[in-house]
Write an enzyme that holds these catalytic residues in place. Structure first.
Site, mmCIF file in Angstrom:
data_model
loop_
_atom_site.group_PDB
_atom_site.id
_atom_site.type_symbol
_atom_site.label_atom_id
_atom_site.label_comp_id
_atom_site.label_asym_id
_atom_site.label_seq_id
_atom_site.Cartn_x
_atom_site.Cartn_y
_atom_site.Cartn_z
ATOM 1 N N LYS A 34 0.824 -1.215 0.000
ATOM 2 C CA LYS A 34 0.000 0.000 0.000
ATOM 3 C C LYS A 34 0.861 1.270 0.000
ATOM 4 O O LYS A 34 0.627 2.192 -0.792
ATOM 5 C CB LYS A 34 -0.896 -0.040 1.241
ATOM 6 C CG LYS A 34 -1.636 1.244 1.556
ATOM 7 C CD LYS A 34 -2.533 1.062 2.752
ATOM 8 C CE LYS A 34 -1.784 0.697 4.009
ATOM 9 N NZ LYS A 34 -0.920 1.794 4.508
ATOM 10 N N THR A 35 1.847 1.317 0.895
ATOM 11 C CA THR A 35 2.710 2.505 0.982
ATOM 12 C C THR A 35 3.476 2.704 -0.317
ATOM 13 O O THR A 35 3.694 3.832 -0.769
ATOM 14 C CB THR A 35 3.682 2.370 2.166
ATOM 15 O OG1 THR A 35 2.928 2.118 3.361
ATOM 16 C CG2 THR A 35 4.497 3.630 2.347
ATOM 17 N N ARG B 89 -0.543 -9.990 10.523
ATOM 18 C CA ARG B 89 0.777 -9.468 10.908
ATOM 19 C C ARG B 89 1.866 -10.518 10.678
ATOM 20 O O ARG B 89 3.052 -10.208 10.650
ATOM 21 C CB ARG B 89 0.817 -9.068 12.389
ATOM 22 C CG ARG B 89 -0.146 -8.010 12.882
ATOM 23 C CD ARG B 89 -0.145 -6.777 12.048
ATOM 24 N NE ARG B 89 -1.184 -6.826 11.025
ATOM 25 C CZ ARG B 89 -1.208 -6.094 9.930
ATOM 26 N NH1 ARG B 89 -0.230 -5.249 9.693
ATOM 27 N NH2 ARG B 89 -2.186 -6.184 9.052
ATOM 28 N N GLN C 188 -9.785 -3.705 7.816
ATOM 29 C CA GLN C 188 -8.856 -3.347 8.895
ATOM 30 C C GLN C 188 -9.338 -2.123 9.682
ATOM 31 O O GLN C 188 -8.534 -1.423 10.305
ATOM 32 C CB GLN C 188 -7.457 -3.096 8.317
ATOM 33 C CG GLN C 188 -6.846 -4.336 7.688
ATOM 34 C CD GLN C 188 -5.409 -4.122 7.257
ATOM 35 O OE1 GLN C 188 -4.493 -3.981 8.063
ATOM 36 N NE2 GLN C 188 -5.196 -4.086 5.945
ATOM 37 N N ASP D 97 -3.808 8.139 3.228
ATOM 38 C CA ASP D 97 -3.442 6.777 3.630
ATOM 39 C C ASP D 97 -4.357 6.329 4.779
ATOM 40 O O ASP D 97 -4.884 7.162 5.523
ATOM 41 C CB ASP D 97 -1.982 6.776 4.094
ATOM 42 C CG ASP D 97 -1.435 5.375 4.313
ATOM 43 O OD1 ASP D 97 -2.043 4.410 3.821
ATOM 44 O OD2 ASP D 97 -0.386 5.254 4.966
ATOM 45 N N GLU D 98 -4.540 5.011 4.922
ATOM 46 C CA GLU D 98 -5.357 4.438 6.007
ATOM 47 C C GLU D 98 -6.716 5.132 6.097
ATOM 48 O O GLU D 98 -7.180 5.502 7.180
ATOM 49 C CB GLU D 98 -4.618 4.552 7.349
ATOM 50 C CG GLU D 98 -3.255 3.896 7.390
ATOM 51 C CD GLU D 98 -3.312 2.371 7.441
ATOM 52 O OE1 GLU D 98 -4.411 1.807 7.315
ATOM 53 O OE2 GLU D 98 -2.242 1.756 7.588
#
Length: 733
Positions: A35-36, A610, A254, A223-224
């Site tokens: 994503k980043t 994770r 999430q 983002d997020e």
């Protein structure tokens, strides 16, 4: 950089999400999909290919750490350190806007941003001084949460009292709230909620201010986005209402922060607000093995509030996901510690690459003891944060007084001044009130006319602050400024005299941070900051730090809550306490609480994703004094696809009951082999003296199954529960 080179090494999903730049864009990005990478490449693409000036681009993140890392990656991609793209948190953006334009709201531009500790101290003082009421920490915590809710809902005193006119405690809180707002106005201090609320108000009441900032940013990336709340969203809508060049990146699966105001519907219904939205799904995971991903997919597909996607990977199939059920939390912790040690020794894996996750902090107690018994180093996230330590807040308080004449900071410094105690401070505050001045204004105006018993102790402090306020505009290095401050106040010397080694180390760490800040202190136009601007820039950055910005270099297994683990990844992940009442959390959730259940399932999903190589899931039986009932395995374990699991436990029936009414052709039940059984052997006697390799000599005071209680010297270990089979003990003869 060449366009072809820039877009190389991207998968088709990432490429399409990056090159579509016009108008609204929604990127639904699953865990571990890069994503980043997509956000940073899209920023680089806008600058390098579309030729958008970097200062016209705004990217919003949720932590300062993420913002710094994203900025560094863009600079590396374009090989250009002069990139002026604004990459900040929502709060940092709002602070930046308010520094320039808050005067329109009749508030001083040199406002102080107070943290939670500062806020609760102010509230405590109001309770004490105005109502002679000693507020306990829990009451302050509740009122702090109330204030956030009341402010965000724009509730007036009259509205708050309407339904609670006969409840004394509620009325008292509302009165304290009103006095807190008056204090803020008088002392020019804003809390975190104010930063967002005042920008929202500024944009509504002063269209020309909004027009200026809207013109500033031609492209906005978020983002997020699934963690965005309604007020943040309103600010975004204001900034993009004309050009609509907004890219949001997030994952509804999430969304785990609804208790902080995160609104999952903002990403789910984004196309209603922006009908011309292009949506891209990123679901190729680069982090985890296929079995871990398939386990996560089998869990989250049970949620209704989501955008359909299934993560896949080209990574190896990997190890089976281990599910373990223990008879007690103590046994569960013992199994976790032994498994950690096995993996560490067998694969030579650093403890730092192992994480133990839990729903609530109290679950760490047995784990810590088990890790100690197995001589395993560990570190706990979410403990006392660096910028909350006394010595660090003291140094920052001096800077806040010098830069902003901050009242709260002056009280803090006075409390640390010899011969000036709480009574003296109260007296000085009364004198200031009589003259209709803040404490700072009174001290500086009447420094030579102070009561005799205060004068000799306060005049050197006031003189020092005066000198540094006069000299502040010449400051070009925070490091030099603070070194000088430490020398003039003898702060380090006092710590050395009291052998405060840990605090001295913390201050040296702070000084190194000042050095780093000095080397990167450019403003948005690349000009070097100096004077009050330099000090304010640093103080603002620090005041906006969150718990996710803390770094630690300690070696050891990582212990943390699932919420703290979001955004992180580890080779090995243990998720413990997967029990009803824990995960899902306390409360009997039925169909009427579908949203709560789904958020708890998302929390479990986040913890699973994770893990990179190994995943261990565990629950425990026995009685819970927290839940006030016998513990049962979580209903979420029934959601997991059995074909990817290896199930081990001590009682076949207890674990099998989780899967009742489920027929699965590939269900394999694995009984514990001899290595996984917990064998209770205890050849010790009460009264035996042992020697522990760390704690020294101790006497056994109680036998507890395969463990024993040992009393060591109070300065070495105190009372400890250790394994009877511990390799590090022997009998003292």
């Amino acid at each position: 950089m060449d366009k072809t080179k820039l877009l190389a090494n991207l998968n088709d999903q990432q490429l399409q999400a990056i090159i579509n730049v016009d108008g609204p864009c929604r990127i639904v990005a699953g865990a571990g999909v890069g994503k980043t990478r997509v956000i940073t490449y899209k920023i680089a693409y806008l600058i390098n290919v579309i030729k958008i000036a970097s200062e016209k681009i705004l990217a919003l993140t949720f932590t300062n750490k993420a913002a710094r890392e994203m900025k560094e990656r863009v600079i590396q991609l374009l090989d250009d350190s002069n990139i002026n793209v604004t990459i900040v948190t929502y709060h940092a953006l709002c602070a930046k806007i308010l520094r320039r334009d808050i005067h329109h709201l009749k508030i001083n531009n040199n406002f102080n941003i107070i943290d939670q500790e500062d806020q609760r101290k102010i509230l405590k003082d109001i309770f004490q001084k105005e109502f002679s009421h000693k507020a306990e920490p829990q009451e302050l915590k509740i009122l702090s949460a109330n204030i956030a809710n009341w402010k965000n809902q724009h509730l007036s005193q009259e509205e708050l009292l309407t339904d609670y006119q006969n409840q004394d405690q509620w009325i008292l809180r509302v009165k304290v709230f009103e006095l807190y707002k008056q204090y803020q106005l008088l002392n020019s201090c804003l809390d975190f909620d104010d930063l967002l609320l005042l920008v929202e108000r500024l944009f509504k009441e002063f269209p020309h201010v909004l027009a200026k900032w809207e013109k500033q940013f031609a492209f906005i990336l978020v983002d997020e986005f699934q963690d965005t709340n309604d007020i943040q969203y309103n600010i975004l809508l204001s900034l993009v209402k004309n050009h609509k060049n907004i890219t949001v990146v997030g994952d509804p699966d999430q969304t785990i922060y609804s208790w902080r105001g995160a609104n999952i519907n903002l990403i789910l219904n984004f196309t209603k607000q922006f009908p011309k939205t292009q949506t891209f799904i990123l679901n190729q995971n680069y982090r985890s093995t296929a079995k871990i991903l398939n386990t996560a997919n089998s869990l989250i597909k049970n949620n209704r509030q989501r955008i359909e996607k299934e993560l896949f990977t080209k990574n190896d199939l990997g190890n089976e996901v281990v599910v373990y059920h223990a008879n007690s939390s103590d046994q569960e912790a013992h199994w976790v510690a032994r498994t950690v040690k096995k993996i560490h020794l067998k694969y030579h894996l650093d403890f730092n690459k192992i994480a133990i996750l839990y729903r609530n902090n109290y679950l760490s107690k047995d784990l810590e003891q088990a890790l100690i018994n197995n001589n395993i180093n560990y570190k706990i996230f979410g403990g006392y944060k660096f910028f909350e330590r006394k010595e660090i807040k003291d140094i920052l308080a001096y800077l806040k007084i010098i830069a902003w004449n901050d009242n709260i900071s002056m009280i803090r410094i006075l409390n640390a001044t010899p011969k000036i105690g709480p009574k003296a401070i109260d007296h000085l505050l009364s004198l200031a009130t009589e003259h209709a001045l803040t404490l700072n204004e009174y001290l500086f105006k009447f420094q030579y006319g102070l009561p005799k018993n205060y004068r000799q102790h306060l005049q050197p402090l006031i003189k020092l602050i005066n000198e540094m306020q006069i000299a502040i505009e010449e400051v070009t290095s925070l490091h030099h400024m603070v070194e000088s401050l430490l020398q003039k106040t003898n702060y380090l010397k006092k710590l050395e005299d009291n052998i405060e080694d840990e605090r001295i180390k913390n201050i040296k760490q702070l000084l190194s941070q000042f050095l780093e800040f000095d080397s990167n202190n450019n403003d948005e136009h690349g000009e070097k900051l100096q004077g009050q601007q330099l000090v304010t820039s640093f103080l603002q950055e620090v005041s906006l730090y969150t718990d996710l910005d803390e770094n630690t270099t300690n070696q050891g297994v990582n212990l943390m809550t699932i919420h703290s683990a979001k955004g992180l990844e580890f080779d090995v992940v243990f998720i413990v306490g997967i029990n009803e009442g824990v995960l899902p959390g306390l409360g009997k959730f039925g169909n009427e609480n579908l949203e709560k259940i789904e958020e708890e399932r998302r929390l479990f999903y986040v913890s699973i994703t994770r893990a990179k190589k190994w995943l261990f899931l565990s629950s425990a039986g026995g009685y819970s004094y927290v839940l006030n009932c016998d513990k049962q395995p979580s209903r979420f374990l029934k959601d997991l696809d059995l074909q990817y699991l290896k199930i081990i436990n001590n009682e076949h029936q207890e674990m099998a009951a989780i899967y009742q009414n489920r027929n699965h052709a590939k269900f394999n039940y694995y009984k514990n082999d001899s290595k996984d059984k917990v064998v209770i052997t205890n050849n010790w006697n009460v009264g035996d003296i042992i020697v522990h390799e760390i704690f020294g000599k101790g006497v056994i005071t109680k036998l507890i199954g395969d463990k024993m209680q040992v009393a060591f010297h109070k300065n070495h270990g105190g009372i400890r529960i250790i394994s009877a089979n511990h390799s590090g003990i022997k009998k003292f003869v």
